[in-house]
Design a protein around this motif. Structure first.
Motif, PDB file in Angstrom:
ATOM      1  N   ALA A 172       0.722  -1.047  -0.103  1.00 20.16           N
ATOM      2  CA  ALA A 172       0.058   0.092   0.082  1.00 20.16           C
ATOM      3  C   ALA A 172       0.956   1.215  -0.011  1.00 20.16           C
ATOM      4  CB  ALA A 172      -0.909   0.074   1.296  1.00 20.16           C
TER       5      ALA A 172
ATOM      6  N   GLY B 174       1.485   4.684  -2.613  1.00 17.79           N
ATOM      7  CA  GLY B 174       1.321   5.961  -2.114  1.00 17.79           C
ATOM      8  C   GLY B 174       0.010   6.007  -1.034  1.00 17.79           C
ATOM      9  N   GLN B 175      -0.276   4.807  -0.452  1.00 14.75           N
ATOM     10  CA  GLN B 175      -1.490   4.921   0.471  1.00 14.75           C
ATOM     11  C   GLN B 175      -0.888   4.426   1.792  1.00 14.75           C
ATOM     12  OE1 GLN B 175      -4.484   5.771  -0.403  1.00 14.75           O
ATOM     13  NE2 GLN B 175      -3.712   5.951  -2.317  1.00 14.75           N
ATOM     14  N   PRO B 176      -1.348   5.124   2.860  1.00 15.23           N
ATOM     15  CA  PRO B 176      -1.332   4.879   4.450  1.00 15.23           C
ATOM     16  C   PRO B 176      -1.992   3.681   4.742  1.00 15.23           C
ATOM     17  CG  PRO B 176      -2.379   6.895   4.492  1.00 15.23           C
ATOM     18  CD  PRO B 176      -2.145   6.411   2.691  1.00 15.23           C
ATOM     19  N   SER B 177      -1.315   2.945   5.900  1.00 11.49           N
ATOM     20  CA  SER B 177      -2.102   1.974   6.399  1.00 11.49           C
ATOM     21  C   SER B 177      -1.771   1.674   7.782  1.00 11.49           C
ATOM     22  CB  SER B 177      -1.944   0.526   5.499  1.00 11.49           C
ATOM     23  OG  SER B 177      -0.547   0.350   5.657  1.00 11.49           O
TER      24      SER B 177
ATOM     25  N   SER C 146       3.411   4.416   6.345  1.00 14.28           N
ATOM     26  CA  SER C 146       2.924   5.631   5.133  1.00 14.28           C
ATOM     27  C   SER C 146       4.214   5.621   4.055  1.00 14.28           C
ATOM     28  CB  SER C 146       2.543   6.853   6.020  1.00 14.28           C
ATOM     29  OG  SER C 146       3.526   7.181   6.427  1.00 14.28           O
TER      30      SER C 146
END
Length: 462
Positions: free
Chosen positions: A203, A207-210, A231
């Protein structure tokens, strides 16, 4: 080889002048003295063929140390002094035409050098301010990272560890970052946490935070649970360049949640037992009652005794209760006659179910004593004693309990066995895993328990 370091002495002078700016009059005075000194030196030692040469280094030094305006002033003063030193009164305008041209060229060059030196000085000042600001920010960030109790990691896009904060090294029990640097970060995680870590890295690359909660042991093998945020760190082009992970120790929270789950399960089990006991009391009380009114009063009294017992157990998280406290809870319905009941025995801790059963049994014995036994007249008394022995040759010790009524009316056995009798005799026999007896001796009721001590509980201090 390219030299990147300047002269320390010269750098020191420029730095000192920036850090300790002189007042305006002092700067112009210093520029004047330096130019006059150069002019005197040139007049005494140098021929008139090079009247302007020695002024240029002095003007440059003034521009770098005293700023642009004093340097321009020094350029004008140097031009005047140089012209004065090479001119002659025999000339119509003191200087020849070539000398006037040379003076004009020198003035223009000197002013240009002054402006350049002033800008260099301003650039050095800005650089020093920027370096100071960057150093302050770096120290601040370093302090934050060192003080944080979170484990802050920086990973490359492949998920390999490249940096771990000082606080993270401490909490992960790592002495040297090189011991783990370059290791796959996802390999630190156990069980489902490993799959969650791999998904979080994917993720972040997108480019996606988790966020996830996972289990990972420290480098020294200490089991830990972590609350993790992952992130992307964006590069100059706005795409993920590196990956940031921040892990917070959640071990205590997870243990507390697990303990809460266990407590909820235990509470549910105990509530079922209590409800079953209440249901049994209700069935026995109302089934053989002579009237609804009498049954209602008896039922309320029995529930009150049960409530007193549960109060004792609640204070010890339903783990155990003092035998003496359990007896006292069963005696609460005779507050005005309490001085006619004596208790004597060692401090023994009972399990939760035994405490409940004994409290209800004492309540039934007390109720019968008030209606028919030793407490129904003005002279009767009750003695409650208990004792234990440790056993011999490795055998189990024995617990002995006795309720004896003395001085009451003559006692005769009941014509029927009610809930109280069954509770006193049968239920306690089952709970204590021993022998019980309820004797209706004419001189007074006697109730006894003889049971293995390990089945009863523990003796405080033993």
């Amino acid at each position: 080889m390219t030299r990147t370091n300047g002269l320390r002495f010269f750098d020191g002078i420029v730095a000192w002048s920036i850090d300790h700016p002189l007042p305006r009059p002092i700067r112009y005075l210093a520029a004047t003295l330096l130019i006059v000194a150069v002019a005197l030196t040139r007049s005494l030692l140098i021929t008139s063929l090079v009247p302007w040469l020695l002024f240029i280094p002095a003007i440059l030094l003034i521009g770098l140390t005293l700023a642009e305006a004093p340097a321009i002033y020094a350029s004008i003063l140097a031009t005047i002094l140089a012209a004065w030193s090479i001119g002659s009164s025999s000339q119509y305008l003191w200087l020849t035409d070539p000398q006037w041209a040379g003076s004009l060229v020198f003035l223009l060059v000197a002013i240009g050098i002054s402006v350049l030196a002033g800008e260099l000085r301003a650039g050095v000042r800005r650089t020093r301010l920027l370096a100071s600001d960057l150093a302050e920010r770096a120290a601040f960030l370093s302090g934050v990272l060192a003080s944080s109790t979170d484990c802050i990691n920086v990973l490359d896009l492949n998920g390999n560890l490249t940096f771990m904060s000082e606080g993270g090294l401490k909490i992960m029990e790592i002495e040297d970052l090189n011991a783990v640097k370059g290791s796959p970060w996802s390999d630190f995680w156990q069980e489902d946490g490993n799959a969650d870590a791999v998904a979080a890295l994917a993720a972040a690359r997108a480019g996606q935070p988790s966020h996830f909660v996972g289990k990972a042991d420290t480098f020294a093998g200490t089991p830990k649970w972590w609350d993790v945020s992952v992130s992307p760190i964006l590069g100059r082009d706005g795409t993920p360049d590196r990956i940031l992970s921040v892990s917070r120790d959640a071990t205590e929270l997870m243990l507390a949640q697990e303990q809460q789950r266990l407590l909820n399960g235990e509470l549910g089990h105990r509530l079922k037992n209590i409800l079953a006991l209440v249901q049994s009391i209700a069935n026995q009380t109302f089934r053989k009652a002579d009237s609804l009114e009498a049954a209602s009063g008896t039922f309320s009294e029995r529930l009150a005794a049960l409530g007193k017992a549960t109060d004792i157990l609640t204070a010890t998280a339903w783990q155990k209760a003092s035998l003496r406290d359990a007896i006292e809870a069963g005696l609460t319905s005779i507050d005005g006659l309490r001085d006619r009941v004596t208790l004597d025995g060692p401090d023994i801790q009972l399990g939760a179910q035994l405490a409940l059963a004994l409290t209800l049994a004492v309540h039934e014995l007390t109720t019968n004593a008030c209606k028919y036994g030793a407490l129904s007249n003005e002279t009767g008394i009750i003695t409650v004693t208990w004792a234990y022995d440790q056993g011999y040759n490795g055998g189990d010790g024995r617990f002995r309990f006795e309720w004896q009524e003395i001085g009451g009316p003559s006692v005769s056995p009941p014509t029927r066995q009610g809930f109280g009798s069954r509770m006193i005799e049968r239920s306690l026999r089952s709970y204590f895993h021993g022998e019980t007896s309820l004797d209706f001796d004419p001189s007074g009721v006697v109730f006894r328990i003889d049971a293995p001590l390990p089945k009863v509980g523990s003796v405080v201090g033993e």
